[in-house]
Design a protein around this motif. Structure first.
Motif, PDB file in Angstrom:
ATOM      1  N   THR A  64     -77.807 -20.746   6.221  1.00 34.53           N
ATOM      2  CA  THR A  64     -76.623 -20.616   5.365  1.00 34.53           C
ATOM      3  C   THR A  64     -75.467 -21.467   5.883  1.00 34.53           C
ATOM      4  N   GLY A  65     -75.265 -21.431   7.205  1.00 30.63           N
ATOM      5  CA  GLY A  65     -74.176 -22.207   7.792  1.00 30.63           C
ATOM      6  C   GLY A  65     -74.343 -23.695   7.542  1.00 30.63           C
ATOM      7  N   TYR A  66     -75.591 -24.163   7.617  1.00 28.26           N
ATOM      8  CA  TYR A  66     -75.844 -25.583   7.355  1.00 28.26           C
ATOM      9  C   TYR A  66     -75.506 -25.929   5.908  1.00 28.26           C
ATOM     10  N   ALA A  67     -75.971 -25.092   4.973  1.00 35.20           N
ATOM     11  CA  ALA A  67     -75.733 -25.373   3.555  1.00 35.20           C
ATOM     12  C   ALA A  67     -74.241 -25.399   3.234  1.00 35.20           C
ATOM     13  N   GLY A  91     -73.235 -32.403  -2.234  1.00 37.77           N
ATOM     14  CA  GLY A  91     -72.867 -31.017  -1.987  1.00 37.77           C
ATOM     15  C   GLY A  91     -73.274 -30.122  -3.141  1.00 37.77           C
ATOM     16  N   ALA A  92     -73.242 -30.680  -4.363  1.00 37.54           N
ATOM     17  CA  ALA A  92     -73.632 -29.901  -5.537  1.00 37.54           C
ATOM     18  C   ALA A  92     -75.104 -29.508  -5.477  1.00 37.54           C
ATOM     19  N   PHE A  93     -75.950 -30.387  -4.943  1.00 32.38           N
ATOM     20  CA  PHE A  93     -77.363 -30.032  -4.765  1.00 32.38           C
ATOM     21  C   PHE A  93     -77.479 -28.798  -3.869  1.00 32.38           C
ATOM     22  N   ASN A  94     -76.746 -28.781  -2.766  1.00 29.86           N
ATOM     23  CA  ASN A  94     -76.806 -27.655  -1.841  1.00 29.86           C
ATOM     24  C   ASN A  94     -76.160 -26.408  -2.420  1.00 29.86           C
ATOM     25  N   LEU A  95     -75.114 -26.584  -3.216  1.00 30.59           N
ATOM     26  CA  LEU A  95     -74.508 -25.447  -3.900  1.00 30.59           C
ATOM     27  C   LEU A  95     -75.515 -24.825  -4.869  1.00 30.59           C
ATOM     28  N   GLY A  96     -76.268 -25.683  -5.560  1.00 36.24           N
ATOM     29  CA  GLY A  96     -77.309 -25.178  -6.450  1.00 36.24           C
ATOM     30  C   GLY A  96     -78.374 -24.417  -5.689  1.00 36.24           C
ATOM     31  N   ASN A  97     -78.742 -24.925  -4.504  1.00 26.82           N
ATOM     32  CA  ASN A  97     -79.721 -24.233  -3.664  1.00 26.82           C
ATOM     33  C   ASN A  97     -79.246 -22.828  -3.303  1.00 26.82           C
ATOM     34  N   ALA A  98     -77.991 -22.745  -2.846  1.00 30.22           N
ATOM     35  CA  ALA A  98     -77.446 -21.458  -2.420  1.00 30.22           C
ATOM     36  C   ALA A  98     -77.320 -20.489  -3.599  1.00 30.22           C
ATOM     37  N   LEU A  99     -76.841 -20.994  -4.742  1.00 25.63           N
ATOM     38  CA  LEU A  99     -76.680 -20.159  -5.930  1.00 25.63           C
ATOM     39  C   LEU A  99     -78.027 -19.618  -6.409  1.00 25.63           C
ATOM     40  N   ALA A 100     -79.024 -20.494  -6.462  1.00 27.80           N
ATOM     41  CA  ALA A 100     -80.339 -20.088  -6.947  1.00 27.80           C
ATOM     42  C   ALA A 100     -81.003 -19.092  -6.010  1.00 27.80           C
ATOM     43  N   THR A 124     -85.333 -35.645 -11.129  1.00 26.84           N
ATOM     44  CA  THR A 124     -83.955 -35.604 -11.626  1.00 26.84           C
ATOM     45  C   THR A 124     -82.942 -36.135 -10.622  1.00 26.84           C
ATOM     46  N   VAL A 125     -83.333 -36.283  -9.340  1.00 24.60           N
ATOM     47  CA  VAL A 125     -82.358 -36.646  -8.306  1.00 24.60           C
ATOM     48  C   VAL A 125     -81.797 -38.057  -8.494  1.00 24.60           C
ATOM     49  N   PRO A 126     -82.634 -39.122  -8.580  1.00 24.08           N
ATOM     50  CA  PRO A 126     -82.057 -40.462  -8.769  1.00 24.08           C
ATOM     51  C   PRO A 126     -81.230 -40.595 -10.045  1.00 24.08           C
ATOM     52  N   PRO A 127     -81.704 -40.080 -11.221  1.00 22.95           N
ATOM     53  CA  PRO A 127     -80.868 -40.229 -12.412  1.00 22.95           C
ATOM     54  C   PRO A 127     -79.561 -39.450 -12.342  1.00 22.95           C
ATOM     55  N   LEU A 128     -79.576 -38.254 -11.746  1.00 20.60           N
ATOM     56  CA  LEU A 128     -78.341 -37.488 -11.640  1.00 20.60           C
ATOM     57  C   LEU A 128     -77.354 -38.167 -10.698  1.00 20.60           C
ATOM     58  N   GLN A 129     -77.864 -38.689  -9.569  1.00 21.35           N
ATOM     59  CA  GLN A 129     -76.984 -39.382  -8.636  1.00 21.35           C
ATOM     60  C   GLN A 129     -76.435 -40.661  -9.266  1.00 21.35           C
ATOM     61  N   LYS A 130     -77.273 -41.390  -9.993  1.00 15.82           N
ATOM     62  CA  LYS A 130     -76.825 -42.625 -10.645  1.00 15.82           C
ATOM     63  C   LYS A 130     -75.861 -42.310 -11.786  1.00 15.82           C
ATOM     64  N   ARG A 131     -76.097 -41.198 -12.464  1.00 13.67           N
ATOM     65  CA  ARG A 131     -75.200 -40.801 -13.549  1.00 13.67           C
ATOM     66  C   ARG A 131     -73.782 -40.600 -13.015  1.00 13.67           C
ATOM     67  N   VAL A 132     -73.671 -39.946 -11.866  1.00 15.30           N
ATOM     68  CA  VAL A 132     -72.361 -39.749 -11.253  1.00 15.30           C
ATOM     69  C   VAL A 132     -71.741 -41.088 -10.874  1.00 15.30           C
ATOM     70  N   THR A 180     -76.470 -31.154 -11.857  1.00 15.88           N
ATOM     71  CA  THR A 180     -77.066 -31.157 -10.524  1.00 15.88           C
ATOM     72  C   THR A 180     -77.204 -29.738  -9.981  1.00 15.88           C
ATOM     73  N   VAL A 181     -76.118 -28.958 -10.076  1.00 18.04           N
ATOM     74  CA  VAL A 181     -76.142 -27.585  -9.567  1.00 18.04           C
ATOM     75  C   VAL A 181     -77.212 -26.758 -10.267  1.00 18.04           C
ATOM     76  N   LEU A 182     -77.253 -26.817 -11.597  1.00 15.39           N
ATOM     77  CA  LEU A 182     -78.167 -25.974 -12.364  1.00 15.39           C
ATOM     78  C   LEU A 182     -79.604 -26.490 -12.312  1.00 15.39           C
ATOM     79  N   GLY A 183     -79.772 -27.815 -12.478  1.00 18.39           N
ATOM     80  CA  GLY A 183     -81.122 -28.370 -12.514  1.00 18.39           C
ATOM     81  C   GLY A 183     -81.850 -28.225 -11.194  1.00 18.39           C
ATOM     82  N   PHE A 184     -81.211 -28.632 -10.112  1.00 18.12           N
ATOM     83  CA  PHE A 184     -81.874 -28.531  -8.816  1.00 18.12           C
ATOM     84  C   PHE A 184     -81.885 -27.089  -8.325  1.00 18.12           C
ATOM     85  N   GLY A 185     -80.909 -26.297  -8.768  1.00 15.51           N
ATOM     86  CA  GLY A 185     -80.927 -24.885  -8.445  1.00 15.51           C
ATOM     87  C   GLY A 185     -82.175 -24.216  -8.993  1.00 15.51           C
TER      88      GLY A 185
END
Length: 422
Positions: free
Chosen positions: A45-48, A330-339, A305-313, A208-213
């Motif tokens: 958790t601390g790492y995320a 950070g949004a990827f990791n936020l999605g991980n924690a939320l999910a 979804t990772v390359p297109p989402l990162q490129k979209r940003v 990113t948050v929802l998809g990778f979550g």
């Protein structure tokens, strides 16, 4: 692809290894420090949380120096954190080492994505980003299983010392192979912050948050799901995670290749298919063969979804993409924690170990809805500006100076020499 991408991939490999290897070593770490498994879980958790907070913080601190130098400093921070973890005499000090290492994570991938995209032709930018992220995906196939094996055989401290050594290799590679690209003229912190006023940037991060979550809603609880529902032996979880990692590698590379051709259609397909597979996994988890296939597909579709989402940003924050790119990590990791939190809630509610799968399916479906909303909003903006939409990309090109900010061809903004536009 330039050889410099290899140096970035090595750094990504080390970061990916240290992020996930702790999950397989929690019992050993807990026993060594005399703490409970849940307490040892704070190392995850601390790492995320460190990634979520460190991504914007370290990127802002790095606005005054060149991107190459910042990447080198980040790898130095990564090395320091892992060495501190390896030598920690107490649990609190190891947790501090984990947080220090995590501070490098988001900014490294965020700045690295911008640098990788600058090193190649405009038609290969997503592929270059995917090449760097290959280090992260390969870490789950090679680094994490080997690191777990080493930690269980000769001690977890050796694992973190080896990971620190990977950081040294990555640092040397960046120093020698990554060109010292000039800082773009006229880009300052206020320009970086201004990117967050763009609704399309925020929509991409929400995707990113929802998809990778959706991916981590299922994968966080893969061990009890596979052993208690599918009927696999405890030792089978390792190769199932390797199978997940192989899917990640394939999906990441395929996503990078296709995103340069049809970014938004790729998101529609990958997010839609991910939602369906996660929903079906609720039933497939009762069969060993179908479970294994599902685990592979979740890894492949999730990382497609990772390359297109990162490129979209990067596309939408083209005037100053560095901070937005790092925050999206950070949004990827936020999605991980939320999910993981939502998955734990449905299990605690007595809905069973397969319940996180339909939670993940709903998250992925919500990301698909946001992708459709984003594309519709972009089409309307371009139409009002009197422009056209580039086929398959979701990017608008104005017919004149009235084209919208998010719709113009980024390369026309500053020219290839600055490397700011994606």
């Amino acid at each position: 692809m330039p050889l410099a991408l290899l140096a970035l991939a090595i750094g990504a490999f080390g970061i990916g290894t240290t992020e996930f290897v702790i999950m397989g070593l929690l019992p050993e770490v807990a026993a060594d420090f005399g703490v409970s498994i849940p307490t040892a879980g704070f190392l995850v958790t601390g790492y995320a949380l460190g990634v979520v907070l460190g991504a914007p913080l370290m990127t802002v601190l790095g606005t005054k120096i060149s991107r190459k130098r910042m990447l080198m400093l980040l790898m130095g921070l990564f090395i320091l954190g892992n060495l501190l973890s390896a030598l920690a005499p107490a649990f609190g000090i190891m947790l501090t080492g984990r947080v220090i290492a995590s501070l490098a994570h988001g900014a490294f991938f965020g700045i690295g994505s911008v640098v990788a995209a600058e090193l190649v032709a405009p038609t290969k930018k997503a592929g270059a980003i995917a090449m760097m992220f290959t280090g992260l995906t390969v870490a789950n196939v090679v680094g994490v299983p080997l690191g777990t094996l080493v930690g269980q055989s000769v001690g977890w401290r050796v694992t973190f010392a080896v990971v620190a050594g990977l950081g040294v290799i990555g640092l040397a590679g960046i120093a020698r192979l990554v060109p010292d690209l000039p800082k773009p003229d006229g880009v300052h912190l206020r320009h970086e912050l201004a990117a967050f006023k763009n609704a399309q940037v925020l929509l991409a991060m929400a995707m990113t948050v929802l998809g990778f979550g959706g991916v981590f809603a299922a994968i966080t609880y893969i061990a009890p799901m596979m052993t208690r529902v599918a009927g696999f032996a405890d030792g089978s979880v390792t190769w199932l995670l390797v199978l997940f990692g192989l899917g990640m590698v394939g999906g990441n590379l395929l996503g990078g290749r296709l995103a340069d051709r049809a970014l938004m259609p790729l998101l529609y397909v990958s997010l839609g298919a991910l939602a369906v597979v996660l929903a079906l996994f609720t039933l497939a988890a009762h069969d060993k063969t179908l479970s294994a296939i599902s685990v592979f597909l979740i890894g492949a579709l999730g990382f497609a979804t990772v390359p297109p989402l990162q490129k979209r940003v990067l596309d939408q924050a083209h005037g100053a993409p560095t901070l937005a790119s790092a925050v999206n990590i950070g949004a990827f990791n936020l999605g991980n924690a939320l999910a993981a939190w939502l998955g734990g809630i449905v299990i605690s509610a007595g809905l069973g170990y397969t319940a996180p799968n339909w939670v993940g399916g709903l998250l992925a479906a919500a990301a698909l809805v946001l992708a459709l909303v984003s594309a519709a909003l972009e089409r309307r903006t371009v139409a009002e500006a009197g422009g056209t939409v580039v086929a398959g990309s979701g990017m608008g090109v104005g017919s004149g100076s009235g084209a919208s900010e998010g719709a113009r061809d980024p390369s026309a903004e500053r020219g290839a020499a600055t490397g700011v536009g994606i």
